[in-house]
Write an enzyme that holds these catalytic residues in place. Sequence first.
Site, short mmCIF file in Angstrom:
data_model
loop_
_atom_site.label_atom_id
_atom_site.label_comp_id
_atom_site.label_asym_id
_atom_site.label_seq_id
_atom_site.Cartn_x
_atom_site.Cartn_y
_atom_site.Cartn_z
N GLY A 38 2.72 -0.92 4.38
CA GLY A 38 2.76 0.49 4.00
C GLY A 38 4.18 0.94 3.76
O GLY A 38 4.78 0.68 2.71
N GLY A 39 4.76 1.59 4.76
CA GLY A 39 6.09 2.20 4.63
C GLY A 39 7.14 1.30 4.00
O GLY A 39 7.88 1.74 3.10
N GLY B 64 2.38 2.62 10.84
CA GLY B 64 3.35 3.70 10.67
C GLY B 64 4.08 4.08 11.95
O GLY B 64 4.74 5.11 12.00
N GLU C 36 -5.58 -4.50 10.88
CA GLU C 36 -4.56 -3.46 11.03
C GLU C 36 -4.83 -2.66 12.29
O GLU C 36 -5.60 -1.68 12.26
CB GLU C 36 -4.60 -2.52 9.82
N GLU D 4 -6.86 5.06 7.89
CA GLU D 4 -6.55 6.46 7.55
C GLU D 4 -7.75 7.12 6.88
O GLU D 4 -8.01 8.31 7.10
CB GLU D 4 -5.30 6.51 6.65
N SER E 237 3.28 -1.74 10.51
CA SER E 237 4.72 -1.81 10.75
C SER E 237 5.33 -3.17 10.40
O SER E 237 6.25 -3.63 11.09
CB SER E 237 5.05 -1.42 12.19
N HIS F 58 -9.67 1.44 5.07
CA HIS F 58 -8.39 1.67 5.74
C HIS F 58 -8.60 2.69 6.87
O HIS F 58 -9.36 3.66 6.71
CB HIS F 58 -7.36 2.18 4.73
N ASN G 100 0.87 -1.18 0.00
CA ASN G 100 0.00 0.00 0.00
C ASN G 100 0.90 1.23 0.00
O ASN G 100 1.46 1.60 1.03
CB ASN G 100 -0.88 -0.04 1.26
N TRP G 101 1.05 1.82 -1.19
CA TRP G 101 1.99 2.95 -1.31
C TRP G 101 1.44 4.24 -0.74
O TRP G 101 2.14 5.25 -0.66
CB TRP G 101 2.37 3.16 -2.79
N LYS G 102 0.15 4.25 -0.38
CA LYS G 102 -0.50 5.44 0.17
C LYS G 102 -0.26 6.64 -0.77
O LYS G 102 -0.22 6.47 -1.97
CB LYS G 102 -0.01 5.70 1.59
P1 PGA Z 1 2.69 0.62 7.71
O1 PGA Z 1 1.22 0.81 7.11
O2 PGA Z 1 3.23 -0.66 7.15
O3 PGA Z 1 3.46 1.82 7.25
O4 PGA Z 1 2.55 0.55 9.19
C1 PGA Z 1 0.36 -0.28 6.92
C2 PGA Z 1 -0.95 0.18 6.35
O5 PGA Z 1 -1.43 1.25 6.72
O6 PGA Z 1 -1.54 -0.51 5.50
#
Ligand code: PGA
Length: 259
Positions: free
Chosen positions: A234-235, A173, A167, A97, A213, A95, A9-11
Amino acid sequence: MRMPLCVGNWKMFGTLAEARPLATGVRDGLRRAKDVEVVLCPPFTALAAVGEILAGSPLVLGAQNCHPEASGAHTGEIAPPMLTELGCRYVILGHSERRREMGEPDELINRKVRSALAQGLTPILCVGETAEERRQGLTFTTVEGQLRAGLAEVGAEAIAGVVLAYEPVWAIGTGANATPAQAGEVHGYLRGLLSELASKDIAGSIRILYGGSVKPENVELLAAEPEIDGSLVGGASLSAQGFVTIVKKTARAGAVRGN
Ligand code: PGA
Protein backbone atom coordinates in the site's frame (compact mmCIF):
# COMPACT_ATOMS: atom_id res chain seq x y z
CA MET A 1 8.71 -22.61 -8.86
CA ARG A 2 6.21 -19.83 -8.19
CA MET A 3 7.04 -16.55 -9.93
CA PRO A 4 7.25 -13.79 -7.28
CA LEU A 5 4.57 -11.12 -7.62
CA CYS A 6 4.57 -7.54 -6.33
CA VAL A 7 1.31 -5.62 -6.38
CA GLY A 8 1.07 -1.88 -5.76
CA ASN A 9 -2.28 -0.98 -4.21
CA TRP A 10 -2.53 2.80 -4.55
CA LYS A 11 -5.86 2.87 -2.68
CA MET A 12 -7.59 6.29 -2.93
CA PHE A 13 -4.40 8.08 -3.85
CA GLY A 14 -3.59 9.40 -7.26
CA THR A 15 -5.16 12.18 -9.27
CA LEU A 16 -4.02 11.93 -12.88
CA ALA A 17 -1.41 14.57 -12.12
CA GLU A 18 0.03 12.23 -9.47
CA ALA A 19 -0.65 8.86 -11.11
CA ARG A 20 1.11 9.60 -14.42
CA PRO A 21 4.56 10.40 -13.00
CA LEU A 22 4.27 7.56 -10.45
CA ALA A 23 3.46 4.95 -13.11
CA THR A 24 6.17 6.33 -15.39
CA GLY A 25 8.74 6.20 -12.59
CA VAL A 26 7.91 2.60 -11.72
CA ARG A 27 7.93 1.52 -15.37
CA ASP A 28 11.26 3.19 -16.07
CA GLY A 29 12.83 1.92 -12.87
CA LEU A 30 11.93 -1.68 -13.74
CA ARG A 31 13.00 -1.78 -17.37
CA ARG A 32 15.46 -4.56 -16.75
CA ALA A 33 13.61 -6.38 -13.96
CA LYS A 34 13.24 -10.09 -14.46
CA ASP A 35 12.06 -13.11 -12.49
CA VAL A 36 9.27 -11.08 -10.95
CA GLU A 37 5.77 -10.04 -11.99
CA VAL A 38 4.57 -6.52 -11.20
CA VAL A 39 0.99 -5.25 -11.04
CA LEU A 40 -0.10 -1.64 -10.46
CA CYS A 41 -3.60 -1.03 -9.08
CA PRO A 42 -4.39 2.69 -9.36
CA PRO A 43 -7.82 4.18 -8.62
CA PHE A 44 -10.44 3.52 -11.32
CA THR A 45 -10.14 7.06 -12.66
CA ALA A 46 -6.44 6.56 -13.44
CA LEU A 47 -6.68 3.07 -14.99
CA ALA A 48 -6.79 4.26 -18.59
CA ALA A 49 -3.91 6.72 -18.19
CA VAL A 50 -1.74 4.23 -16.28
CA GLY A 51 -2.62 1.52 -18.82
CA GLU A 52 -1.27 3.72 -21.61
CA ILE A 53 1.94 4.34 -19.69
CA LEU A 54 2.45 0.62 -19.00
CA ALA A 55 1.61 -0.47 -22.57
CA GLY A 56 4.53 -2.32 -24.13
CA SER A 57 6.21 -2.85 -20.75
CA PRO A 58 6.08 -6.06 -18.73
CA LEU A 59 4.12 -4.29 -15.97
CA VAL A 60 0.49 -5.26 -15.65
CA LEU A 61 -2.61 -3.26 -14.76
CA GLY A 62 -4.98 -4.25 -11.95
CA ALA A 63 -8.05 -2.78 -10.26
CA GLN A 64 -8.90 -2.40 -6.59
CA ASN A 65 -12.45 -3.75 -6.71
CA CYS A 66 -15.26 -4.77 -9.04
CA HIS A 67 -18.98 -5.50 -8.97
CA PRO A 68 -20.04 -9.17 -9.22
CA GLU A 69 -22.30 -8.58 -12.21
CA ALA A 70 -21.23 -7.94 -15.79
CA SER A 71 -23.64 -5.00 -16.15
CA GLY A 72 -26.79 -3.67 -14.54
CA ALA A 73 -28.54 -0.90 -12.67
CA HIS A 74 -25.93 -0.38 -9.95
CA THR A 75 -25.20 3.31 -9.64
CA GLY A 76 -21.56 4.09 -9.09
CA GLU A 77 -20.29 0.53 -9.59
CA ILE A 78 -17.70 -0.84 -12.02
CA ALA A 79 -18.18 -4.19 -13.80
CA PRO A 80 -15.42 -6.66 -14.70
CA PRO A 81 -15.75 -6.18 -18.51
CA MET A 82 -15.12 -2.46 -18.01
CA LEU A 83 -11.83 -3.40 -16.37
CA THR A 84 -10.70 -5.95 -18.93
CA GLU A 85 -11.52 -3.45 -21.68
CA LEU A 86 -8.94 -1.11 -20.14
CA GLY A 87 -6.37 -3.91 -20.04
CA CYS A 88 -6.76 -4.94 -16.40
CA ARG A 89 -5.68 -8.49 -15.70
CA TYR A 90 -5.96 -8.52 -11.89
CA VAL A 91 -8.48 -7.30 -9.34
CA ILE A 92 -8.04 -6.98 -5.58
CA LEU A 93 -11.05 -8.46 -3.77
CA GLY A 94 -11.95 -8.75 -0.10
CA HIS A 95 -9.51 -6.09 1.06
CA SER A 96 -10.00 -5.49 4.79
CA GLU A 97 -10.68 -1.80 4.19
CA ARG A 98 -13.68 -2.75 2.04
CA ARG A 99 -14.78 -5.47 4.46
CA ARG A 100 -14.71 -2.95 7.28
CA GLU A 101 -15.69 0.39 5.69
CA MET A 102 -18.21 -0.92 3.15
CA GLY A 103 -19.36 -3.88 5.21
CA GLU A 104 -18.52 -6.32 2.42
CA PRO A 105 -19.49 -9.80 3.59
CA ASP A 106 -17.77 -13.03 2.55
CA GLU A 107 -20.75 -14.02 0.42
CA LEU A 108 -20.43 -10.88 -1.74
CA ILE A 109 -16.67 -11.31 -2.00
CA ASN A 110 -17.24 -14.89 -3.18
CA ARG A 111 -19.60 -13.67 -5.92
CA LYS A 112 -16.98 -11.15 -7.00
CA VAL A 113 -14.26 -13.82 -7.08
CA ARG A 114 -16.38 -16.13 -9.24
CA SER A 115 -17.38 -13.29 -11.55
CA ALA A 116 -13.82 -12.03 -11.93
CA LEU A 117 -12.63 -15.54 -12.83
CA ALA A 118 -15.45 -15.98 -15.33
CA GLN A 119 -14.57 -12.67 -16.99
CA GLY A 120 -10.86 -13.37 -17.30
CA LEU A 121 -9.56 -11.37 -14.33
CA THR A 122 -7.22 -12.87 -11.75
CA PRO A 123 -8.66 -12.19 -8.29
CA ILE A 124 -6.22 -11.24 -5.55
CA LEU A 125 -8.29 -12.50 -2.64
CA CYS A 126 -7.34 -10.84 0.66
CA VAL A 127 -7.72 -12.49 4.06
CA GLY A 128 -6.45 -11.47 7.48
CA GLU A 129 -7.23 -11.25 11.16
CA THR A 130 -7.64 -8.17 13.37
CA ALA A 131 -5.37 -7.50 16.35
CA GLU A 132 -8.15 -8.64 18.66
CA GLU A 133 -8.64 -11.91 16.76
CA ARG A 134 -4.91 -12.61 16.97
CA ARG A 135 -4.91 -11.82 20.69
CA GLN A 136 -7.74 -14.31 21.19
CA GLY A 137 -5.93 -17.01 19.24
CA LEU A 138 -8.42 -16.81 16.37
CA THR A 139 -5.97 -16.08 13.54
CA PHE A 140 -6.30 -19.45 11.80
CA THR A 141 -10.05 -19.63 12.40
CA THR A 142 -10.51 -16.19 10.84
CA VAL A 143 -8.40 -16.70 7.74
CA GLU A 144 -9.81 -20.20 7.22
CA GLY A 145 -13.36 -18.86 7.31
CA GLN A 146 -12.52 -16.08 4.86
CA LEU A 147 -10.70 -18.44 2.51
CA ARG A 148 -13.39 -21.15 2.48
CA ALA A 149 -16.17 -18.59 2.03
CA GLY A 150 -14.24 -16.60 -0.59
CA LEU A 151 -13.60 -19.70 -2.68
CA ALA A 152 -16.98 -21.37 -2.14
CA GLU A 153 -18.22 -23.08 -5.30
CA VAL A 154 -15.04 -22.23 -7.16
CA GLY A 155 -13.95 -25.46 -8.83
CA ALA A 156 -10.52 -26.95 -8.18
CA GLU A 157 -9.22 -26.00 -11.62
CA ALA A 158 -10.49 -22.43 -11.27
CA ILE A 159 -8.83 -22.10 -7.86
CA ALA A 160 -5.54 -22.41 -9.76
CA GLY A 161 -6.32 -19.00 -11.28
CA VAL A 162 -6.46 -17.16 -7.95
CA VAL A 163 -3.80 -15.21 -6.07
CA LEU A 164 -4.13 -14.99 -2.28
CA ALA A 165 -2.96 -12.17 -0.07
CA TYR A 166 -2.53 -12.59 3.66
CA GLU A 167 -2.95 -9.13 5.14
CA PRO A 168 -3.22 -9.03 8.93
CA VAL A 169 -5.42 -6.00 9.61
CA TRP A 170 -3.15 -4.88 12.46
CA ALA A 171 -0.24 -4.58 10.03
CA ILE A 172 -1.97 -2.49 7.35
CA GLY A 173 -0.81 1.10 7.30
CA THR A 174 0.53 0.83 10.84
CA GLY A 175 4.23 0.47 10.15
CA ALA A 176 4.17 -2.77 12.17
CA ASN A 177 4.61 -5.63 9.70
CA ALA A 178 4.10 -9.28 10.56
CA THR A 179 7.42 -11.04 11.04
CA PRO A 180 8.44 -13.46 8.27
CA ALA A 181 7.78 -16.30 10.73
CA GLN A 182 4.27 -15.04 11.59
CA ALA A 183 3.39 -14.62 7.91
CA GLY A 184 5.04 -17.89 6.93
CA GLU A 185 3.00 -19.78 9.50
CA VAL A 186 -0.31 -18.40 8.18
CA HIS A 187 0.74 -18.85 4.53
CA GLY A 188 1.58 -22.49 5.24
CA TYR A 189 -1.80 -22.96 6.84
CA LEU A 190 -3.57 -21.36 3.85
CA ARG A 191 -1.62 -23.56 1.45
CA GLY A 192 -2.72 -26.62 3.39
CA LEU A 193 -6.34 -25.53 3.01
CA LEU A 194 -5.82 -24.97 -0.72
CA SER A 195 -4.55 -28.55 -1.00
CA GLU A 196 -7.80 -29.72 0.49
CA LEU A 197 -10.00 -27.39 -1.61
CA ALA A 198 -8.17 -28.07 -4.89
CA SER A 199 -5.18 -30.40 -4.94
CA LYS A 200 -1.63 -30.50 -3.65
CA ASP A 201 -0.27 -29.59 -7.08
CA ILE A 202 -2.60 -26.63 -7.47
CA ALA A 203 -1.92 -25.46 -3.92
CA GLY A 204 1.79 -25.61 -4.67
CA SER A 205 1.35 -23.38 -7.71
CA ILE A 206 -0.74 -20.60 -6.11
CA ARG A 207 1.01 -17.39 -5.14
CA ILE A 208 0.33 -16.27 -1.57
CA LEU A 209 1.37 -12.65 -1.07
CA TYR A 210 2.00 -10.92 2.21
CA GLY A 211 0.61 -7.42 2.77
CA GLY A 212 0.83 -4.99 5.67
CA SER A 213 3.53 -2.34 6.06
CA VAL A 214 5.85 -3.84 3.46
CA LYS A 215 8.70 -1.38 2.93
CA PRO A 216 12.07 -1.31 1.17
CA GLU A 217 13.64 -1.87 4.62
CA ASN A 218 11.75 -5.04 5.54
CA VAL A 219 10.99 -6.70 2.21
CA GLU A 220 14.24 -8.65 1.99
CA LEU A 221 13.53 -10.75 5.07
CA LEU A 222 9.87 -11.22 4.16
CA ALA A 223 10.66 -12.27 0.59
CA ALA A 224 13.28 -14.74 1.79
CA GLU A 225 10.60 -16.69 3.70
CA PRO A 226 9.84 -19.72 1.47
CA GLU A 227 6.06 -19.45 1.93
CA ILE A 228 5.89 -15.75 0.93
CA ASP A 229 5.57 -15.36 -2.83
CA GLY A 230 5.62 -11.58 -3.01
CA SER A 231 3.82 -8.65 -1.53
CA LEU A 232 0.72 -6.48 -1.72
CA VAL A 233 2.07 -3.01 -1.01
CA GLY A 234 0.00 0.00 0.00
CA GLY A 235 1.73 3.11 1.32
CA ALA A 236 5.20 2.22 0.05
CA SER A 237 3.89 1.76 -3.51
CA LEU A 238 3.19 5.51 -3.70
CA SER A 239 6.90 6.20 -4.07
CA ALA A 240 8.27 5.04 -7.42
CA GLN A 241 11.74 4.63 -6.01
CA GLY A 242 10.52 2.77 -2.94
CA PHE A 243 8.32 0.39 -4.91
CA VAL A 244 11.06 -0.26 -7.49
CA THR A 245 13.39 -1.19 -4.62
CA ILE A 246 10.75 -3.54 -3.17
CA VAL A 247 10.34 -5.26 -6.53
CA LYS A 248 14.07 -5.63 -7.12
CA LYS A 249 14.68 -7.04 -3.65
CA THR A 250 11.78 -9.45 -4.09
CA ALA A 251 13.19 -10.66 -7.43
CA ARG A 252 16.61 -11.18 -5.87
CA ALA A 253 15.21 -13.11 -2.92
CA GLY A 254 13.12 -15.23 -5.29
CA ALA A 255 16.17 -16.03 -7.40
CA VAL A 256 18.10 -17.09 -4.30
CA ARG A 257 15.18 -19.25 -3.17
CA GLY A 258 14.93 -20.84 -6.60
CA ASN A 259 18.57 -21.96 -6.56
P1 PGA B 1 0.20 -0.89 3.60
O1 PGA B 1 -1.15 -1.46 2.95
O2 PGA B 1 1.34 -1.41 2.77
O3 PGA B 1 0.07 0.60 3.53
O4 PGA B 1 0.26 -1.41 4.99
C1 PGA B 1 -1.22 -2.75 2.41
C2 PGA B 1 -2.59 -3.02 1.87
O5 PGA B 1 -3.57 -2.57 2.47
O6 PGA B 1 -2.74 -3.68 0.83
